[in-house]
Design a protein around this motif. Structure first.
Motif, mmCIF file in Angstrom:
data_model
loop_
_atom_site.group_PDB
_atom_site.id
_atom_site.type_symbol
_atom_site.label_atom_id
_atom_site.label_comp_id
_atom_site.label_asym_id
_atom_site.label_seq_id
_atom_site.Cartn_x
_atom_site.Cartn_y
_atom_site.Cartn_z
ATOM 1 N N GLY A 74 0.802 -1.214 0.000
ATOM 2 C CA GLY A 74 0.000 0.000 0.000
ATOM 3 C C GLY A 74 0.838 1.268 0.000
ATOM 4 N N VAL A 75 0.141 2.397 -0.053
ATOM 5 C CA VAL A 75 0.805 3.696 -0.134
ATOM 6 C C VAL A 75 0.255 4.646 0.922
ATOM 7 C CG1 VAL A 75 1.308 3.481 -2.600
ATOM 8 C CG2 VAL A 75 -0.834 4.562 -1.859
ATOM 9 N N VAL A 76 1.097 5.621 1.270
ATOM 10 C CA VAL A 76 0.706 6.718 2.146
ATOM 11 C C VAL A 76 1.052 8.012 1.431
ATOM 12 C CG1 VAL A 76 1.243 7.946 4.299
ATOM 13 C CG2 VAL A 76 0.965 5.464 4.317
ATOM 14 N N ALA A 77 0.162 8.982 1.477
ATOM 15 C CA ALA A 77 0.416 10.284 0.880
ATOM 16 C C ALA A 77 0.029 11.370 1.867
ATOM 17 C CB ALA A 77 -0.373 10.451 -0.424
ATOM 18 N N VAL A 78 0.590 12.548 1.672
ATOM 19 C CA VAL A 78 0.280 13.721 2.485
ATOM 20 C C VAL A 78 -0.271 14.788 1.555
ATOM 21 C CG1 VAL A 78 1.178 15.477 4.051
ATOM 22 C CG2 VAL A 78 2.157 13.184 4.073
ATOM 23 N N SER A 79 -1.440 15.362 1.909
ATOM 24 C CA SER A 79 -2.045 16.325 0.995
ATOM 25 C C SER A 79 -3.172 17.076 1.673
ATOM 26 C CB SER A 79 -2.596 15.591 -0.234
ATOM 27 O OG SER A 79 -3.383 16.433 -1.044
ATOM 28 N N SER A 80 -3.371 18.329 1.232
ATOM 29 C CA SER A 80 -4.550 19.069 1.690
ATOM 30 C C SER A 80 -5.760 18.750 0.832
ATOM 31 C CB SER A 80 -4.276 20.581 1.654
ATOM 32 O OG SER A 80 -4.112 21.023 0.317
ATOM 33 N N GLY A 81 -5.569 17.970 -0.245
ATOM 34 C CA GLY A 81 -6.741 17.568 -0.997
ATOM 35 C C GLY A 81 -6.555 17.117 -2.426
ATOM 36 N N GLU A 138 2.928 6.589 9.842
ATOM 37 C CA GLU A 138 2.007 5.717 9.113
ATOM 38 C C GLU A 138 2.751 4.788 8.160
ATOM 39 O OE1 GLU A 138 -1.252 5.355 9.603
ATOM 40 O OE2 GLU A 138 -1.074 6.792 11.259
ATOM 41 N N VAL A 139 3.790 5.296 7.524
ATOM 42 C CA VAL A 139 4.594 4.473 6.614
ATOM 43 C C VAL A 139 5.239 3.324 7.379
ATOM 44 C CG1 VAL A 139 6.706 4.438 5.226
ATOM 45 C CG2 VAL A 139 5.025 6.256 4.892
ATOM 46 N N GLU A 140 5.814 3.656 8.541
ATOM 47 C CA GLU A 140 6.471 2.620 9.349
ATOM 48 C C GLU A 140 5.462 1.606 9.876
ATOM 49 O OE1 GLU A 140 9.503 2.219 13.188
ATOM 50 O OE2 GLU A 140 8.730 4.181 12.591
ATOM 51 N N ARG A 141 4.335 2.085 10.344
ATOM 52 C CA ARG A 141 3.333 1.195 10.921
ATOM 53 C C ARG A 141 2.762 0.238 9.882
ATOM 54 N NH1 ARG A 141 -2.229 1.154 11.908
ATOM 55 N NH2 ARG A 141 -2.597 3.156 10.852
ATOM 56 N N ARG A 142 2.583 0.723 8.671
ATOM 57 C CA ARG A 142 1.941 -0.064 7.619
ATOM 58 C C ARG A 142 2.933 -0.785 6.718
ATOM 59 N NH1 ARG A 142 -3.354 2.465 6.721
ATOM 60 N NH2 ARG A 142 -3.575 4.197 8.194
ATOM 61 N N GLY A 143 4.204 -0.349 6.753
ATOM 62 C CA GLY A 143 5.165 -0.877 5.791
ATOM 63 C C GLY A 143 4.871 -0.397 4.383
ATOM 64 N N ALA A 144 4.230 0.780 4.302
ATOM 65 C CA ALA A 144 3.752 1.293 3.013
ATOM 66 C C ALA A 144 4.815 2.133 2.300
ATOM 67 C CB ALA A 144 2.491 2.130 3.231
ATOM 68 N N VAL A 145 4.526 2.483 1.066
ATOM 69 C CA VAL A 145 5.386 3.349 0.261
ATOM 70 C C VAL A 145 4.868 4.780 0.356
ATOM 71 C CG1 VAL A 145 6.220 3.873 -2.077
ATOM 72 C CG2 VAL A 145 5.953 1.485 -1.332
ATOM 73 N N LEU A 146 5.746 5.717 0.662
ATOM 74 C CA LEU A 146 5.355 7.128 0.697
ATOM 75 C C LEU A 146 5.298 7.678 -0.726
ATOM 76 C CD1 LEU A 146 4.783 9.730 2.334
ATOM 77 C CD2 LEU A 146 7.249 10.186 2.235
ATOM 78 N N VAL A 147 4.173 8.270 -1.088
ATOM 79 C CA VAL A 147 4.029 8.934 -2.386
ATOM 80 C C VAL A 147 4.020 10.429 -2.118
ATOM 81 C CG1 VAL A 147 2.622 9.191 -4.462
ATOM 82 C CG2 VAL A 147 2.736 6.980 -3.294
ATOM 83 N N HIS A 148 5.187 11.049 -2.231
ATOM 84 C CA HIS A 148 5.303 12.464 -1.898
ATOM 85 C C HIS A 148 4.598 13.318 -2.940
ATOM 86 C CE1 HIS A 148 7.053 16.313 -0.711
ATOM 87 N NE2 HIS A 148 7.369 15.728 0.436
ATOM 88 N N ALA A 149 3.988 14.396 -2.494
ATOM 89 C CA ALA A 149 3.180 15.223 -3.387
ATOM 90 C C ALA A 149 3.996 15.936 -4.455
ATOM 91 C CB ALA A 149 2.391 16.251 -2.573
#
Length: 320
Positions: A74-81, A138-149
Motif C-alpha cells: 500500500g501507499v501513504v500520501a500527504v495532501s490538503s486535498g 504511518e509508513v512505518e506502521r503499515r510498511g507502506a510506500v510514501l508517495v510524496h506530493a
C-alpha cells in the motif's frame, strides 16, 4: 555511476508518463485561448481533470510504477486535498490500499471527495502537528510506500506530461509556462518536458518558498508566523532538494500573488472562460492578470485545480 544515488526525473520519463495516461484513456485537458491586456495567450484547464486537478498525472505515474510487492503493502500520501484525490483515484483503479494524511482544516469538499474515492484518511492538526512526521509514522506502521506530493521523481515526471500535451495542442513549444506552485513538482516536471520554455513559478505572498529558494540557491523554509492565505493547496513549508536541483538555472525569478489578486483571477476565469478555479489553481492566472509575468501568443498559463466549495466560491464571485 553511483548506484545508490537517488533516481532523478527525466524528459523521457515525462514522455513515458504521458503515454501511460493516454493508454488508460485519460483525455487531454483543453487549451483555451484567453486575452489579457490585448495579448492572446493560452490557458491549460487542468481543473477539468476527473479529480479536478493536475495531481492525477503524477499520482498515476507513481503508482503504476510500483512493484507488485510495493502495491501489496500500500501507499501513504500527504495532501490538503488534490494530491490526496489523485492518489486515491489511482489506488482505486490499481487496487492498491491507500492512506492519506490530511489536515483537519482542509476544505470539506476535498476531504469528502478523497473519502469517496475509497482512501483511508488520517487527520492531523494544521498548525500544531508536523505532517511529515505523521506520514512517517504511518509508513512505518503499515510498511507502506510514501508517495510524496512534489518530491518524488515519478510524480514530477507525471506532472510534466501536461507540458507535452500543451505543446501538441499549441502546435509548437510554448514560449513560457506560468505555473501555480506549492512545492515545485509541476514546475519541475514542466521544465523537463519543455526544456526550451521559460518557467515562471507563482506562489502565494508569504509562502513563496520555491521562489526564495531559487534566489538563494538553497532551500528556504517558511517563517514561524506565515501570513494567512486562501491558497490552501500551495502551503508546503519548503521545497525539497530534488525540485530545487531540477529548477535551478531553469526557472525564472519567482512571483508572489495576493489573496485579492487570486480572487480576481477566480472571477475572471468564471466570467471569461466559464471555469471554476480554486484559489491555488488560479495563482498563475492571477500573476498574468496583475502584469507580474510577461505574456505573448505562445504563453501557456496553467489552471491547476477547481476543487472549491460552493459557499466560498459564491462569496468570491459576489465580491467587487
Amino acid at each position: 555511476m553511483n548506484e545508490n544515488a537517488p533516481r532523478m526525473p527525466t524528459c523521457e520519463g515525462t514522455q513515458a508518463a504521458l503515454a501511460s495516461l493516454q493508454q488508460i484513456g485519460l483525455p487531454p485537458t483543453p487549451l483555451l485561448p484567453v486575452e489579457i491586456g490585448g495579448v492572446r495567450a493560452w490557458a491549460k484547464a487542468e481543473c477539468l481533470q476527473p479529480i479536478g486537478a493536475f495531481k492525477i498525472r503524477g499520482a498515476w505515474w507513481r503508482l503504476v510504477n510500483l512493484t507488485p510487492e510495493e502495491r501489496a503493502r500500500g501507499v501513504v500520501a500527504v495532501s490538503s486535498g488534490n494530491h490526496a484525490q489523485g492518489v486515491a483515484w489511482a489506488a482505486r483503479r490499481l487496487d492498491i490500499p491507500a492512506a492519506i494524511v490530511m489536515p483537519r482544516n482542509a476544505p470539506a469538499v476535498k476531504l469528502e471527495a478523497t473519502r469517496a474515492l475509497g482512501a483511508e484518511i488520517v487527520l492531523y492538526d494544521r498548525p500544531g502537528e508536523d505532517r511529515d512526521e505523521v506520514a512517517a509514522r504511518e509508513v512505518e506502521r503499515r510498511g507502506a510506500v510514501l508517495v510524496h506530493a512534489f518530491a518524488d521523481p515519478w510524480v514530477i515526471e507525471g506532472q510534466g506530461s501536461a507540458g507535452h500535451e500543451a505543446a501538441a495542442q499549441l502546435g509548437r513549444t510554448p514560449s513560457r509556462l506560468i505555473v501555480c506552485c506549492g512545492g515545485g513538482g509541476l514546475a519541475a516536471g514542466l521544465s523537463l518536458a519543455c526544456p526550451d520554455s521559460a518557467i515562471h513559478v507563482v506562489e502565494p505572498a508569504g509562502w513563496d518558498m520555491v521562489g526564495q529558494s531559487l534566489a538563494a540557491g538553497e532551500i528556504v523554509r517558511v517563517g514561524a508566523n506565515p501570513p494567512a492565505t486562501i491558497c490552501d493547496a500551495l502551503q508546503p513549508d519548503a521545497t525539497k532538494p530534488i525540485n530545487l536541483e531540477v529548477l535551478n538555472g531553469r526557472a525564472e525569478p519567482g512571483v508572489a500573488v495576493t489573496d485579492d489578486e487570486v480572487r480576481a483571477a477566480q472571477r475572471f476565469a468564471f466570467a471569461r472562460l466559464k471555469l471554476v478555479l480554486e484559489p491555488g489553481g488560479a495563482a498563475a492566472l492571477a500573476a498574468a492578470l496583475a502584469g507580474k509575468v510577461p505574456l505573448d501568443e505562445d504563453t501557456v498559463i496553467m489552471l491547476t485545480g477547481g476543487n472549491t466549495d460552493a459557499a466560498s466560491f459564491a462569496r468570491t464571485l459576489a465580491e467587487v
